[in-house]
Write an enzyme that holds these catalytic residues in place. Structure first.
Site, short mmCIF file in Angstrom:
data_model
loop_
_atom_site.label_atom_id
_atom_site.label_comp_id
_atom_site.label_asym_id
_atom_site.label_seq_id
_atom_site.Cartn_x
_atom_site.Cartn_y
_atom_site.Cartn_z
N ASP A 170 53.70 -3.22 18.25
CA ASP A 170 54.86 -2.80 19.13
C ASP A 170 55.73 -4.05 19.20
O ASP A 170 57.07 -4.04 19.31
CB ASP A 170 54.64 -2.53 20.46
CG ASP A 170 53.29 -3.79 20.97
OD1 ASP A 170 52.93 -4.19 20.15
OD2 ASP A 170 53.28 -3.43 22.33
N ASP A 181 55.14 5.74 20.18
CA ASP A 181 54.94 4.36 20.72
C ASP A 181 53.63 4.39 21.46
O ASP A 181 53.56 4.87 22.67
CB ASP A 181 56.07 3.66 21.61
CG ASP A 181 55.58 2.36 21.98
OD1 ASP A 181 54.74 1.72 21.36
OD2 ASP A 181 56.20 2.00 22.91
N VAL A 182 52.58 3.96 20.75
CA VAL A 182 51.06 4.30 21.46
C VAL A 182 50.90 2.62 22.05
O VAL A 182 50.78 1.72 21.50
CB VAL A 182 50.07 4.60 20.49
CG1 VAL A 182 48.71 4.83 21.15
CG2 VAL A 182 50.46 5.60 19.68
N THR A 224 51.55 -3.34 29.65
CA THR A 224 50.12 -3.82 29.96
C THR A 224 50.01 -5.37 29.95
O THR A 224 49.50 -5.77 30.85
CB THR A 224 49.33 -3.42 29.27
OG1 THR A 224 49.36 -1.66 28.82
CG2 THR A 224 47.67 -3.47 29.65
#
Length: 303
Positions: free
Chosen positions: A109, A6-7, A157
């Site tokens: 995501d 998961d980036v 984020t």
């Protein structure tokens, strides 16, 4: 074993799954300057420290919201493990209809989280009897069809709210500034306010600058969650369960009224589900073994 990657914009999570069980979970910074070779060495070393049998990793799946790192992650998997990963993107079977105006504009995501959250609702159709948040699925009451939609709150984020209909369709959601981003803006723009730890203060009414800022950050975001979830539920018009994930979920969730459960590994679970759906389809079409990895598909949207 499956390697799920998961980036994110801040961190990259690497999960090693065996069947439905997450055996290992490691993280590193999303360093855009690193090469695939550097990541390959780093990941192998991190997993080796966990005593993972690297030879048993025979499949991989990637979800990335950082385009410059997507190909780097593909190169990492090919160099470190000699396998071709599945990249969540156009042409990848998710089992979820995307009702966004332009499906290609939805972050991978968010779709992956939505897939996992819908599966959580199907397995646990009744609300948890306790308000104490825990890992997703711990407080359920058995198998059953989804009787409600679900809202996923991801404290990353950005703080995102993703809505899934009772039929398992991705509808859309909300993107708000992340907690860390907002706090850093406060620290950098207010000359007399110093950086503080993002932690639960002793009371809502702060008696010093540190506790005052902590109260604003923690309880402010708890209020944001409750307010937005309430508006989303009223607009959607059907019952919605609420599950949270992300780095600060366990700090904020207990201060909210809306969040029922926290699952730190929701994204990795969603990646596993998507990989399985594609592996099974490819196996049926080609007559290959169920462990054969599907081809990589790169891009931003999902089917």
């Amino acid at each position: 074993m499956l390697l799920a990657i998961d980036v994110g914009n801040t961190n990259i999570s690497f999960g090693v799954l065996e069947g439905e069980a997450l055996r290992h979970h490691v993280r590193c910074e999303s360093a855009r300057a690193r090469t695939a070779d550097e990541y390959a060495v780093l990941v192998r070393q991190m997993l080796d420290l966990r005593r993972v049998d690297l030879a048993r990793i025979d499949s991989a799946v990637i979800a990335s919201v950082v385009p410059t790192l997507t190909d780097t992650m593909v190169g990492l998997v090919e160099r470190a493990f000699g396998i071709e990963p599945l990249v969540v993107g156009p042409g990848v079977k998710t089992g979820m209809s995307i009702l966004y105006e332009n499906p290609r504009e939805v972050g991978a995501d968010r779709i992956v989280n939505a897939v996992a959250a819908h599966e959580w609702v199907k397995r646990h159709p009744e609300p948890a009897p306790s308000r104490e948040p825990g890992r997703g699925g711990e407080a359920g009451r058995g198998e059953g069809a989804a009787a409600a939609g679900v809202i996923v709150v991801d404290f990353g984020t950005a703080t995102t709210f993703d809505c899934v209909t009772p039929r398992g369709e991705y509808l859309g959601g909300v993107i708000a500034p992340g907690i860390q981003i907002s706090a850093e803006a406060l620290f950098s723009r207010a000359a007399r306010l110093s950086r503080v730890e993002i932690a639960l203060p002793p009371r809502v009414v702060g008696r010093n600058p540190v506790h005052s800022m902590q109260s604003g950050i923690v309880y402010g975001y708890a209020g944001l969650v409750d307010g937005l979830v309430g508006r989303l539920r009223r607009e959607l018009g059907y019952p919605c369960r609420v599950i949270a994930t992300g780095g600060l979920a366990r700090l904020i969730a207990p201060q909210t009224e809306a969040i029922e459960a926290v699952d730190d590994d929701l994204t990795l679970t969603g990646l596993r589900l998507i990989y399985e759906r594609n592996a099974h389809e490819r196996s049926a079409e080609r007559g290959s073994g169920p462990g054969s990895p599907p081809p990589a598909a790169r891009g931003g949207g999902q089917d």
